[in-house]
Design a protein around this motif. Structure first.
Motif, short mmCIF file in Angstrom:
data_model
loop_
_atom_site.label_atom_id
_atom_site.label_comp_id
_atom_site.label_asym_id
_atom_site.label_seq_id
_atom_site.Cartn_x
_atom_site.Cartn_y
_atom_site.Cartn_z
N UNK A 85 10.80 -2.66 6.23
CA UNK A 85 10.02 -1.66 5.49
C UNK A 85 8.83 -1.10 6.26
N UNK A 86 8.52 -1.67 7.42
CA UNK A 86 7.39 -1.17 8.19
C UNK A 86 6.10 -1.89 7.86
N UNK A 87 5.08 -1.63 8.66
CA UNK A 87 3.81 -2.32 8.49
C UNK A 87 2.95 -1.63 7.43
N UNK A 88 2.55 -2.41 6.45
CA UNK A 88 1.59 -1.97 5.45
C UNK A 88 1.03 -3.23 4.80
N UNK A 89 -0.11 -3.08 4.14
CA UNK A 89 -0.73 -4.24 3.51
C UNK A 89 0.19 -4.85 2.46
N UNK A 90 0.83 -4.01 1.66
CA UNK A 90 1.75 -4.52 0.63
C UNK A 90 2.92 -5.27 1.22
N UNK A 91 3.45 -4.77 2.33
CA UNK A 91 4.61 -5.42 2.95
C UNK A 91 4.25 -6.73 3.65
N UNK A 92 2.95 -6.96 3.88
CA UNK A 92 2.51 -8.18 4.56
C UNK A 92 2.15 -9.31 3.60
N UNK A 93 2.22 -9.06 2.29
CA UNK A 93 1.72 -10.05 1.33
C UNK A 93 2.45 -11.38 1.41
N UNK A 95 11.75 -8.56 -3.11
CA UNK A 95 11.11 -9.07 -4.32
C UNK A 95 9.84 -9.90 -4.05
N UNK A 96 9.84 -10.87 -3.11
CA UNK A 96 8.62 -11.69 -2.96
C UNK A 96 7.35 -10.89 -2.70
N UNK A 97 7.38 -9.98 -1.71
CA UNK A 97 6.19 -9.19 -1.42
C UNK A 97 5.82 -8.28 -2.59
N UNK A 98 6.83 -7.65 -3.17
CA UNK A 98 6.58 -6.75 -4.30
C UNK A 98 6.01 -7.51 -5.49
N UNK A 99 6.55 -8.70 -5.74
CA UNK A 99 6.07 -9.49 -6.87
C UNK A 99 4.63 -9.96 -6.62
N UNK A 100 4.33 -10.40 -5.41
CA UNK A 100 2.97 -10.80 -5.10
C UNK A 100 2.01 -9.63 -5.25
N UNK A 101 2.45 -8.43 -4.87
CA UNK A 101 1.62 -7.24 -5.04
C UNK A 101 1.32 -7.00 -6.52
N UNK A 102 2.32 -7.22 -7.37
CA UNK A 102 2.11 -7.04 -8.81
C UNK A 102 1.12 -8.08 -9.34
#
Length: 349
Positions: free
Chosen positions: A91-99, A308-315
């Motif tokens: 998905x590339x580098x971003x804060x959300x993708x690094x969670x 899901x893991x990064x997206x869920x942590x972002x939520x």
């Protein structure tokens, strides 16, 4: 037998009753997850205690299971780091993708810091710095434990809420937007639109005709509004033109919901709403709908497992920030207790 089990069965029943009552009142409340998780925990304690009493040697099984907890934590940290690397590649580098990567590193770093603070107090002469180190370690354990429990409760109820059957008869189906890729609908957003189309077709087959509201404005890196691209996809896949009412001004989930409600009411449809998003986003969208006092429930579309893991942590982070003062209040007793320990230590010197 019940006396030997202690208060755990009673506590489990109390939390279960609270969960059932609050869920019937409004299934979108975050506290439902706290009550359900607490009920499940104390029910598990009750079952384990009962088996320990009636099954010879079961206590050794429990002790062995507890010894495996550190290995489970290590496995969790490794899995999160691996997922974080996969997210960055896909998905590339971003804060959300690094969670997930950050969370995996913290799984190892935070316990190491706490242990180092405790160990440092055992070496050398006693000093105020040793007392401060212990206090910080205690505070770290308490705060990390609080957020770990909150994350578990949020995860548990996200799964439970996402699988509820709400039984709505919607006047509108709102599909929440996400980023476009070169102005086109990517797979993540397509899954939401396909789920919305499935609900729309089922309603049409039942003789009803809800409106479809694809919702999303134009981001800085997007050549057109998300709502416009989403509407194009819906029309290309069988939705009737008069049933598709795009909302193209919103910039976040709260605005998606509020602006879509305005579109709905302007069309003369002020009834119930089904909101469609991805499964990891369901609970936060539901809590926002509740805070906006919307007659809406939220359903989820499937998401690629690696996402899901990064997206869920972002939520989860977004929910913590949205309820920051409640979380500060919840952590205040830990801070006060740590301050008391520190004060007691200095008093004894």
């Amino acid at each position: 037998m019940l006396t030997a089990l202690g208060p755990a069965p009673i506590i489990a029943v109390v939390f279960l009753l609270l969960y059932v009552s609050c869920r019937r009142h409004d299934p979108r409340m975050l506290r439902n997850g706290v009550f359900l998780t607490a009920a499940a925990f104390f029910a598990l304690v009750t079952v384990v205690s009962a088996l320990t009493l009636v099954v010879p040697g079961f206590g050794f099984v429990v002790a062995f299971g507890l010894l495996l907890v550190p290995l489970a934590v290590v496995a969790l940290g490794v899995a999160l780091i691996a997922n974080g690397v996969q997210m960055l590649r896909a998905e590339g580098r971003s804060l959300g993708n690094m969670l997930s990567l950050v969370a995996g590193v913290l799984v190892f770093v935070l316990p190491a810091i706490a242990v180092a603070l405790f160990v440092s107090t055992r070496s050398g002469a006693s000093s105020p710095w040793n007392a401060i180190g212990v206090a910080l370690a205690v505070l770290m354990v308490f705060v990390c434990g609080y957020f770990a429990v909150a994350l578990v409760a949020f995860a548990v109820y996200s799964v439970v809420y996402g699988r509820m059957r709400h039984g709505l008869t919607p006047d509108a189906i709102v599909v929440l937007g996400s980023g476009l890729v070169r102005g086109e609908v990517p797979p993540l957003l397509r899954s939401r639109l396909d789920r919305g189309l499935g609900i729309y077709r089922a309603e049409r087959a039942a003789g009803r005709r809800p409106v479809l509201i694809p919702s999303g404005g134009q981001g800085d890196d997007e050549p057109r509004p998300e709502g416009a691209a989403m509407a194009e996809y819906l029309l290309a896949n069988g939705a009737e033109e008069q049933d598709v009412l795009p909302e193209t001004a919103s910039r976040n989930t709260r605005e998606n919901l509020a602006y879509s409600r305005a579109v709905q009411t302007e069309a003369g449809r002020d009834g119930q709403v089904v909101v469609v998003t991805n499964d990891y986003h369901v609970l936060r969208a539901a809590t926002l709908a509740r805070r906006l006092d919307l007659p809406a429930q939220v359903v989820g579309a499937r998401t690629a497992a690696y996402y899901v893991p990064s997206a869920f942590l972002r939520e989860f982070v977004a929910v913590v920030v949205a309820h920051r003062w409640l979380n500060v209040l919840a952590c205040a007793p830990f801070v006060l207790f740590t301050a008391f320990l520190l004060w007691e230590s200095f008093q004894q010197r």
